[in-house]
Design a protein around this motif. Structure first.
Motif, mmCIF file in Angstrom:
data_model
loop_
_atom_site.group_PDB
_atom_site.id
_atom_site.type_symbol
_atom_site.label_atom_id
_atom_site.label_comp_id
_atom_site.label_asym_id
_atom_site.label_seq_id
_atom_site.Cartn_x
_atom_site.Cartn_y
_atom_site.Cartn_z
ATOM 1 N N ARG A 143 5.455 45.510 8.927
ATOM 2 C CA ARG A 143 6.422 46.609 8.778
ATOM 3 C C ARG A 143 6.087 47.756 9.730
ATOM 4 N NH1 ARG A 143 9.922 48.676 4.823
ATOM 5 N NH2 ARG A 143 9.830 50.924 4.595
ATOM 6 N N ALA A 144 4.803 48.061 9.890
ATOM 7 C CA ALA A 144 4.390 49.135 10.791
ATOM 8 C C ALA A 144 4.758 48.809 12.239
ATOM 9 C CB ALA A 144 2.889 49.375 10.660
ATOM 10 N N GLU A 145 4.716 47.541 12.581
ATOM 11 C CA GLU A 145 5.109 47.143 13.934
ATOM 12 C C GLU A 145 6.622 47.278 14.125
ATOM 13 O OE1 GLU A 145 4.240 43.484 16.987
ATOM 14 O OE2 GLU A 145 4.655 42.952 14.897
ATOM 15 N N ARG A 146 7.382 46.868 13.128
ATOM 16 C CA ARG A 146 8.851 46.913 13.221
ATOM 17 C C ARG A 146 9.405 48.313 13.067
ATOM 18 N NH1 ARG A 146 8.491 42.485 9.463
ATOM 19 N NH2 ARG A 146 8.998 43.962 7.848
ATOM 20 N N SER A 188 18.639 35.212 9.983
ATOM 21 C CA SER A 188 17.408 35.965 10.086
ATOM 22 C C SER A 188 17.688 37.247 10.841
ATOM 23 C CB SER A 188 16.346 35.127 10.812
ATOM 24 O OG SER A 188 15.099 35.765 10.749
ATOM 25 N N ASN A 189 16.679 38.098 10.956
ATOM 26 C CA ASN A 189 16.774 39.332 11.724
ATOM 27 C C ASN A 189 15.775 39.287 12.857
ATOM 28 O OD1 ASN A 189 18.608 40.537 9.892
ATOM 29 N ND2 ASN A 189 16.920 41.097 8.554
ATOM 30 N N THR A 190 16.054 40.053 13.893
ATOM 31 C CA THR A 190 15.076 40.271 14.957
ATOM 32 C C THR A 190 14.921 41.776 15.145
ATOM 33 O OG1 THR A 190 16.738 40.213 16.709
ATOM 34 C CG2 THR A 190 15.668 38.126 16.141
ATOM 35 N N TYR A 191 13.835 42.155 15.790
ATOM 36 C CA TYR A 191 13.544 43.568 15.979
ATOM 37 C C TYR A 191 13.176 43.812 17.440
ATOM 38 C CZ TYR A 191 13.428 43.562 10.934
ATOM 39 O OH TYR A 191 13.765 43.396 9.618
ATOM 40 N N GLY A 192 13.861 44.735 18.064
ATOM 41 C CA GLY A 192 13.624 45.039 19.458
ATOM 42 C C GLY A 192 12.237 45.591 19.741
ATOM 43 N N ARG A 193 11.604 46.208 18.759
ATOM 44 C CA ARG A 193 10.259 46.781 18.932
ATOM 45 C C ARG A 193 9.183 45.705 18.998
ATOM 46 N NH1 ARG A 193 9.692 52.123 18.109
ATOM 47 N NH2 ARG A 193 11.261 53.220 16.935
ATOM 48 N N VAL A 194 9.480 44.540 18.455
ATOM 49 C CA VAL A 194 8.485 43.476 18.345
ATOM 50 C C VAL A 194 8.630 42.545 19.539
ATOM 51 C CG1 VAL A 194 7.644 41.589 16.897
ATOM 52 C CG2 VAL A 194 8.611 43.641 15.830
ATOM 53 N N PRO A 195 7.574 42.384 20.354
ATOM 54 C CA PRO A 195 7.685 41.526 21.537
ATOM 55 C C PRO A 195 8.139 40.106 21.222
ATOM 56 C CG PRO A 195 5.632 42.748 21.583
ATOM 57 C CD PRO A 195 6.266 43.013 20.238
ATOM 58 N N ALA A 196 7.761 39.587 20.052
ATOM 59 C CA ALA A 196 8.136 38.228 19.688
ATOM 60 C C ALA A 196 9.551 38.168 19.091
ATOM 61 C CB ALA A 196 7.136 37.644 18.693
ATOM 62 N N MET A 228 16.062 33.715 6.077
ATOM 63 C CA MET A 228 14.668 33.389 6.371
ATOM 64 C C MET A 228 13.989 34.485 7.178
ATOM 65 S SD MET A 228 14.748 30.902 9.676
ATOM 66 C CE MET A 228 13.295 31.691 10.319
ATOM 67 N N ARG A 229 12.655 34.433 7.128
ATOM 68 C CA ARG A 229 11.848 35.306 7.972
ATOM 69 C C ARG A 229 10.535 34.601 8.278
ATOM 70 N NH1 ARG A 229 10.618 40.583 4.914
ATOM 71 N NH2 ARG A 229 9.249 40.984 6.670
#
Length: 140
Positions: free
Chosen positions: A35-38, A131-139, A96-97
């Motif tokens: 969560r801190a990364e996202r 699912s979701n993706t997050y732009g802050r997370v490189p993966a 899913m996640r």
């Protein structure tokens, strides 16, 4: 760029309604790290609040969770989860996640978790995963 060496992966299925306290604590720690990364400006979720979401969720929601422990079994390094809502609408759907700590990415762990999610989705006769993706997370 050098390819990462795959790790031997042991995936453990967890009953999130009835997990032991130490398992909840380890998964909760992993969840807050991810969560801190996202969402770096958001506060961490307290253990009791987070655990209650799983222990006291609605009976029509099925949550299937898998984790991968660190080699020394002291921390969760990855988690996969698929949620099915058992209502008349959207009986084809699952959400899913997959969350893998940054230092363990690109080692095949996410692939193992995805396999668990897909196998369970097929057993539940679901045919669409979101699912979701997050732009802050490189993966992603």
């Amino acid at each position: 760029m050098k390819e990462a060496t795959p790790l031997p992966v042991v995936v453990e299925s967890i009953d999130m309604k009835n997990a032991p306290d130490e398992v909840y604590a380890a998964i909760h720690m992993h969840n807050n790290l991810m969560r801190a990364e996202r969402l770096p400006s958001d506060s961490a979720i307290k253990l009791a609040e987070w655990t209650a979401q799983y222990q006291h969720g609605p009976p029509f929601v099925d949550i299937h969770t898998w984790i991968v422990w660190s080699e020394d079994k002291t921390a969760v390094i990855a988690r996969g989860e698929v949620i099915f809502v058992n209502m008349e609408e959207n009986q084809h759907l699952g959400q899913m996640r997959i969350d893998v700590l940054p230092e363990y990415r690109c080692k095949g762990i996410g692939h193992h978790l995805l396999t668990c999610i897909i196998d369970t989705t097929k057993k539940e006769s679901r045919r669409l995963l979101i699912s979701n993706t997050y732009g802050r997370v490189p993966a992603g």
